[in-house]
Design a protein around this motif. Structure first.
Motif, PDB file in Angstrom:
ATOM      1  N   ASN A  65       2.097  11.304  -8.650  1.00 43.80           N
ATOM      2  CA  ASN A  65       1.121  11.917  -9.769  1.00 43.80           C
ATOM      3  C   ASN A  65       0.415  12.992 -10.191  1.00 43.80           C
ATOM      4  O   ASN A  65       0.068  13.866 -10.062  1.00 43.80           O
ATOM      5  N   ARG A  66       0.539  13.139  -7.796  1.00 49.66           N
ATOM      6  CA  ARG A  66      -0.550  14.638  -7.886  1.00 49.66           C
ATOM      7  C   ARG A  66       0.156  15.889  -7.536  1.00 49.66           C
ATOM      8  O   ARG A  66      -0.720  16.834  -7.606  1.00 49.66           O
TER       9      ARG A  66
ATOM     10  N   GLY B  85       0.526  -1.513   0.141  1.00 51.72           N
ATOM     11  CA  GLY B  85      -0.006  -0.246   0.638  1.00 51.72           C
ATOM     12  C   GLY B  85       0.769   0.953  -0.414  1.00 51.72           C
ATOM     13  O   GLY B  85       0.721   2.057  -0.544  1.00 51.72           O
ATOM     14  N   ASN B  86       1.471   1.058   0.667  1.00 51.95           N
ATOM     15  CA  ASN B  86       2.161   2.002   0.712  1.00 51.95           C
ATOM     16  C   ASN B  86       3.588   2.547  -0.086  1.00 51.95           C
ATOM     17  O   ASN B  86       3.393   3.804  -0.392  1.00 51.95           O
TER      18      ASN B  86
ATOM     19  N   GLU C 132      -1.673  21.007  -6.104  1.00 51.90           N
ATOM     20  CA  GLU C 132      -2.127  19.402  -7.179  1.00 51.90           C
ATOM     21  C   GLU C 132      -1.983  20.139  -8.271  1.00 51.90           C
ATOM     22  O   GLU C 132      -3.071  20.371  -8.522  1.00 51.90           O
ATOM     23  N   VAL C 133      -1.904  18.604  -8.910  1.00 51.99           N
ATOM     24  CA  VAL C 133      -2.226  18.899 -10.607  1.00 51.99           C
ATOM     25  C   VAL C 133      -3.181  17.352 -10.686  1.00 51.99           C
ATOM     26  O   VAL C 133      -3.247  16.552 -10.104  1.00 51.99           O
ATOM     27  N   ASP C 134      -3.972  18.130 -11.876  1.00 55.63           N
ATOM     28  CA  ASP C 134      -4.893  16.785 -12.974  1.00 55.63           C
ATOM     29  C   ASP C 134      -3.596  15.699 -13.634  1.00 55.63           C
ATOM     30  O   ASP C 134      -2.659  16.414 -13.732  1.00 55.63           O
ATOM     31  N   ALA C 135      -4.323  15.148 -14.077  1.00 52.27           N
ATOM     32  CA  ALA C 135      -3.803  13.640 -14.831  1.00 52.27           C
ATOM     33  C   ALA C 135      -3.242  14.428 -16.377  1.00 52.27           C
ATOM     34  O   ALA C 135      -2.051  14.405 -16.663  1.00 52.27           O
TER      35      ALA C 135
ATOM     36  N   LYS D 249       3.502   6.661  -4.521  1.00 52.12           N
ATOM     37  CA  LYS D 249       2.998   6.751  -6.414  1.00 52.12           C
ATOM     38  C   LYS D 249       1.960   7.919  -6.459  1.00 52.12           C
ATOM     39  O   LYS D 249       2.399   8.697  -7.629  1.00 52.12           O
ATOM     40  N   ALA D 250       0.660   7.421  -6.355  1.00 50.33           N
ATOM     41  CA  ALA D 250      -0.046   8.208  -5.969  1.00 50.33           C
ATOM     42  C   ALA D 250       0.036   9.692  -5.979  1.00 50.33           C
ATOM     43  O   ALA D 250      -0.024  10.844  -6.787  1.00 50.33           O
TER      44      ALA D 250
ATOM     45  N   TYR E 178       2.016   2.093  -3.501  1.00 53.10           N
ATOM     46  CA  TYR E 178       1.055   2.687  -3.795  1.00 53.10           C
ATOM     47  C   TYR E 178       1.139   4.276  -3.644  1.00 53.10           C
ATOM     48  O   TYR E 178       0.390   4.788  -4.764  1.00 53.10           O
ATOM     49  N   HIS E 179       1.000   4.529  -2.513  1.00 56.18           N
ATOM     50  CA  HIS E 179       0.659   4.769  -1.622  1.00 56.18           C
ATOM     51  C   HIS E 179       1.621   6.477  -2.137  1.00 56.18           C
ATOM     52  O   HIS E 179       1.244   7.677  -2.430  1.00 56.18           O
TER      53      HIS E 179
END
Lengths: 625, 372
Positions: free
Chosen positions: A50-51, A40-41, A219-222, A46-47, A43-44
């Protein structure tokens, strides 16, 4: 096993069915457990990557003020276009659209993007874009996700080319540089996109002038579109520095150089450059410093184009060279000040001794520059009229060793120590030098040449300004300086620089008085610069020079201080390949002095008391954040 | 009588259905409210609610109808299935590279969803005389043709996912219908051998999906993008999730189609492992009730229908959740009851209605009351 199942009752098959379903669900739950609990951490983070983006906010660089608090170098707000990188990158259509709006080729933008490999920091694509481009891009924001327009403080040189080699220029840190800087100092505040000083004072005082860039965590979007600001780190503006320059005088000097070069070119004399320096002889403070040709540092601040860079690079007269400190020229006749001082001080001659100038020296056939013969002359006349034969004889009497010694006393052959990068030390002609360089014996004829500032002797304009200051102030050698004060961030002085005495001239006052009188008579009627200051209410001491140049036309020199009885200013000018000193460098010095004393060049008072442009200095928006 | 029906309803089935649909509506709201704060009634949410209500009424109404009559309608239903699927081919609208929808007034319906249920009923009827008779390959041929025709039509749309669901339904029902396991073994063996040949029958996008499934990193911004972003979304939810409407991956458009096929990723991100497990338990209970109803059905027809429905749901959950967690290739199969899509929701709710109908009639006393 399957065959066994077949034999069972159909209800048995239903049980098997639900077991299979149960196993499927257990597999899914185990999979989720691994994704969300075990890894989980990973991917966390990574998320988050991402943003979250850090959008740097450029700190305003410190201001450079002149001695009266006028802004010489500041900042102004400018629109910049940046790309917020996403994992997908920018598409070709987006790049083409943007390039069209910015009126550049997509290649130009692609190169800038390619220069930043990896990382999520925004990439500056264009600086100081015009308002209509801003509007167009904002209108098409939907087609250009990930393109951000910001207002940033842009380094601004309101007087464009003025004192460009002194001020220097700035540029954005490159990826390699940043890596190196971070290796050397892991705590550095330099980050991606930071503007660094590249030359001149910008570089020398970069640590003072450079602020600390801030940043917005967004914070940015995709698509890389900023959605929300999450945190902000404010910028810390750079600290200001105060220069000893006098803006109106500097402008006058710039203008005088430009006018004079234009005039010479019009007369068919292709002068290749010029250097002017004005010093306060009582402190060593630099009042003006011009080196031509110049360049426009605003080009660099906005991001120099290839064409501009080529133009500057291809200029064979070296616009980046500060000729005031780095230009080495044979001194020519002004060196007679050294020769004369040596002869008088060593009592090789008395002021009243008459020497006969027949147009050539009686031992070696060396003549006056224009073939003239002045007959019986004393020291004063010889200096005022810059007689070569007289000073050949002085050289013979003093000898090359003593000439060399006195030149050193005046500070020649060594750096003046001004706090600027790239100062040259010049050279002194001596038998030792000749032996070292050419492995040849020294001849008396070369002593003759050295006595009138030819031979192997080379000087920089600033050395000559220091020499002239020593004559003017009675023999104190100050270290020239151009930065008088470094401020704290709140504008209070942090460090103040004043006159620094490096030594005093071992020449008696009576000798100096004779020299000064001779220089005074240079600008009087009958002197070599008699016509230049005709009708002036201020009495000037000066010295012309026409230095032979092995690789082209003669360099023209003019050195002056004023007022004669209470010197306040020294001005030295040299015009590269400008021919006669009085005609080429003289008018420049005259115009600078005219500005200093609020006079018209013809000596009449300038009623408006304004600088030679007849304009007020423009004001600058410093845009400190 | 109404009171009796209510009392004798399969409460677990009803509860799970309602809970799943409500969960779905909430998460659709979250997935489509993009960058706004809190819950908003977007168009999609209202539509989903509207169809939930309409179908809820329909499900209740269905209970007065005896499902056994469907047995006699199967020929008509089969014909309707073919007509609908052919209609899609000729008058359908395309989206996302496939022709799956028919525009009916303001509604866009996806016939391949409804026909799943039709096919369950038809196949149940078709298999009735064949129960425990499926002992030779020859006996299987009619079944394969019967299911094969509509499956091929769906496959050609192209809609690999739904056609796979048809196959799954058939497999589940054949298994319960007592297919001889020896045949299954032989067919499995043959499939393993033929599979490489089947590769050439796939559309290029389907091949790509399978390749990318094997290694999402070969195309991280194209076909692999979904898988990577979905795993990030679910994984980053950790145990308790980021909270409803707080999922950054879902809310910031990193996850495309997050209200339809990838809705489970939103649950994973916003409601965490706990939320995922609860959703899966609800789905499992649903399938488990279908299985119990199949077991208790008084007639083979009811049993076969319930089996078909259970197979459909089980396969869809496996493929959908497997896809979002990266253990199954990406095929466009929605998550039952939760994904947005009125056709799928209607099909699933009518399936629940059918199950309830079967369960009501398995109780002797109920049966009698209705008969009288």
């Amino acid at each position: 096993m399957l065959e066994a199942l077949y034999k069972k009752h159909k209800k048995g098959r239903l049980d098997i069915f639900i077991y299979i379903v149960a196993v499927v669900f257990i597999i899914l739950i185990v999979r989720l457990f691994f994704l969300q609990v075990v890894d989980g951490n990973y991917y966390h983070s990574k998320a988050e990557g991402n943003r979250l983006r850090v959008m740097p906010i450029t700190a305003a660089r410190g201001i450079m003020y002149d001695r009266n608090g006028q802004i010489l170098v500041g900042s102004r707000p400018a629109y910049t276009v940046s790309l917020v990188p996403t994992e997908k990158g920018i598409s070709n259509e987006e790049l083409t659209t943007l390039a069209k709006m910015l009126k550049v080729t997509p290649d130009t933008l692609q190169k800038k993007i390619d220069a930043h490999k990896g990382g999520y920091e925004p990439i500056r694509l264009a600086t100081d874009i015009p308002m209509d481009a801003v509007t167009t891009i904002e209108e098409h924001q939907n087609e250009l996700p990930g393109i951000a327009i910001d207002v940033e403080p842009l380094r601004y040189y309101p007087y464009n080319t003025m004192a460009s080699q002194l001020f220097g220029y700035v540029g954005e840190v490159s990826e390699e540089e940043l890596k190196k800087i971070r290796e050397e100092d892991p705590e550095t505040t330099v980050g991606p996109g930071t503007i660094l000083g590249r030359a001149g004072l910008e570089k020398l005082y970069d640590n003072v002038l450079r602020g600390i860039d801030g940043g917005r965590q967004v914070e940015v979007d995709a698509a890389g579109r900023p959605v929300e600001e999450i945190g902000r780190k404010n910028t810390v503006p750079g600290r200001d520095i105060h220069l000893t320059l006098d803006l109106p005088l500097q402008e006058a000097a710039e203008k005088a150089v430009a006018n004079q070069l234009a005039t010479l070119h019009a007369e068919g004399i292709p002068a290749t450059g010029a250097a002017v320096i004005a010093l306060d002889p009582n402190t060593g403070a630099v009042l003006a410093m011009v080196s031509a040709p110049e360049f426009n540092p605003n080009w660099f601040a906005r991001g120099i184009t290839e064409k501009q860079w080529k133009e500057l690079n291809d200029n064979k007269n070296h616009p980046f060279e500060n000729k005031v400190i780095a230009g080495e020229y044979p001194p020519g006749s002004p060196f007679k000040i050294v020769t004369g001082s040596a002869a008088l001080e060593l009592k090789k001659v008395t002021p009243d001794e008459m020497i006969f100038d027949s147009g050539r020296h009686w031992l070696i056939d060396k003549r006056n520059a224009a073939g003239e013969a002045l007959g019986w002359i004393n020291f004063n006349t010889a200096l005022a009229k810059s007689d070569n034969v007289y000073f050949y004889e002085m050289g013979r009497r003093v000898g090359i060793e003593q000439l060399d010694h006195f030149a050193q006393l005046f500070g020649l052959g060594q750096k003046t120590g001004i706090q600027l990068a790239g100062e040259a030390s010049g050279n002194l002609a001596s038998p030792a030098y000749k032996r070292k360089m050419f492995d040849q014996d020294w001849y008396l004829g070369e002593t003759f040449d050295a006595a009138i500032g030819q031979s192997f002797t080379l000087v920089t304009p600033i050395q000559m300004a220091v020499l002239m200051s020593e004559v003017a102030n009675g023999g104190i050698r100050y270290r020239p300086y151009v930065v008088s004060r470094i401020d704290n961030r709140d504008g209070t002085p942090n460090e103040i620089f004043g006159p620094k005495q490096l030594g005093s001239l071992q020449v008696s006052k009576s000798v100096m008085d004779i020299i000064r009188q001779g220089l005074h008579d240079v600008t009087e009627e009958g002197g070599t610069a008699g016509a230049l200051f005709k009708g002036w209410p201020v009495s000037i001491a000066g010295k012309t020079g026409t230095a032979e140049n092995v690789s082209g036309r003669d360099h023209g020199w003019f050195l002056a201080y004023a007022p004669f009885d209470k010197p306040q200013i020294v001005v030295v000018a040299v015009v590269q390949e400008g021919s006669f000193g009085a005609g080429s460098a003289g008018p420049i010095v005259r115009d600078v002095l005219a500005e200093y004393f609020h006079l018209h060049p013809d000596g009449t008072p300038d009623a408006n008391n304004k600088n030679v442009h007849g304009q007020q200095a423009p004001t600058v928006d410093t845009n400190k954040q | 009588m109404r009171r009796h029906i209510w009392r004798d309803l399969d409460h677990t089935l009803v509860f799970c259905t309602i809970a799943l649909v409500l969960l779905g509506i909430t998460v659709i709201g979250s997935a489509t409210h993009i960058n706004k704060v809190g819950f908003t009634f977007t168009d999609l949410v209202s539509k989903q609610i509207l169809f939930f209500v309409i179908n809820g009424i329909l499900v209740i109404a269905m209970q007065w109808f005896d499902y056994r009559k469907l047995e006699h309608w199967s020929k008509g239903l089969y014909g309707l299935t073919l007509v609908l699927l052919l209609a899609v081919m000729f008058v359908g609208t395309s989206a996302l590279g496939a022709q799956r929808w028919i525009q009916v007034g303001p509604l866009t319906i996806q016939p391949s969803e409804f026909t799943k249920l039709f096919m369950i009923v038809c196949l149940a009827t078709f298999l009735l005389p064949r129960i425990n008779q499926l002992r030779t390959f020859k006996s299987l041929v009619p079944v394969f043709i019967y299911v094969g025709i509509p499956t091929l039509l769906v496959f050609k749309q192209p809609d690999l996912g739904t056609s796979l669901v048809y196959m799954a339904i058939m497999c589940g029902m054949l298994f319960i219908a007592g297919i001889r396991m020896r045949l299954v073994e032989i067919m499995l063996g043959a499939m393993v051998l033929i599979a490489p040949l089947g590769w050439f029958a796939l559309q290029s996008y389907q091949k790509e999906r399978i390749l990318v499934f094997l290694n999402p990193n070969i195309d991280p911004f194209g076909a692999g993008y979904h898988i990577i972003q979905s795993k990030i979304a679910i994984g980053s939810g950790l145990i308790f999730g980021k909270g409803l409407f707080e999922g950054t991956q879902s809310q910031l458009n990193f996850l495309p189609e997050n209200h339809t096929d990838f809705i489970f990723s939103v649950i994973g991100e916003e409601l965490g492992f706990i939320g995922c497990v609860i959703a899966l338990i609800l789905l499992f209970l649903l399938i488990y009730r279908a299985f119990v109803i199949a077991k208790n059905a008084t007639d083979p027809f009811g049993m076969m229908v319930a089996t078909g429905i259970a197979s459909m749901w089980a396969f869809e959950v496996l493929i959908n959740v497997g896809m979002t967690t990266g253990i199954m290739p990406v095929t466009g199969i929605p998550l039952p009851f939760i994904s947005y899509g009125v056709s799928a929701l209607t099909t699933n709710l009518l399936s629940v209605g059918l199950l309830l109908n079967i369960s009501l009639r398995q109780k002797k006393f109920m049966f009698n009351q209705i008969e009288t």
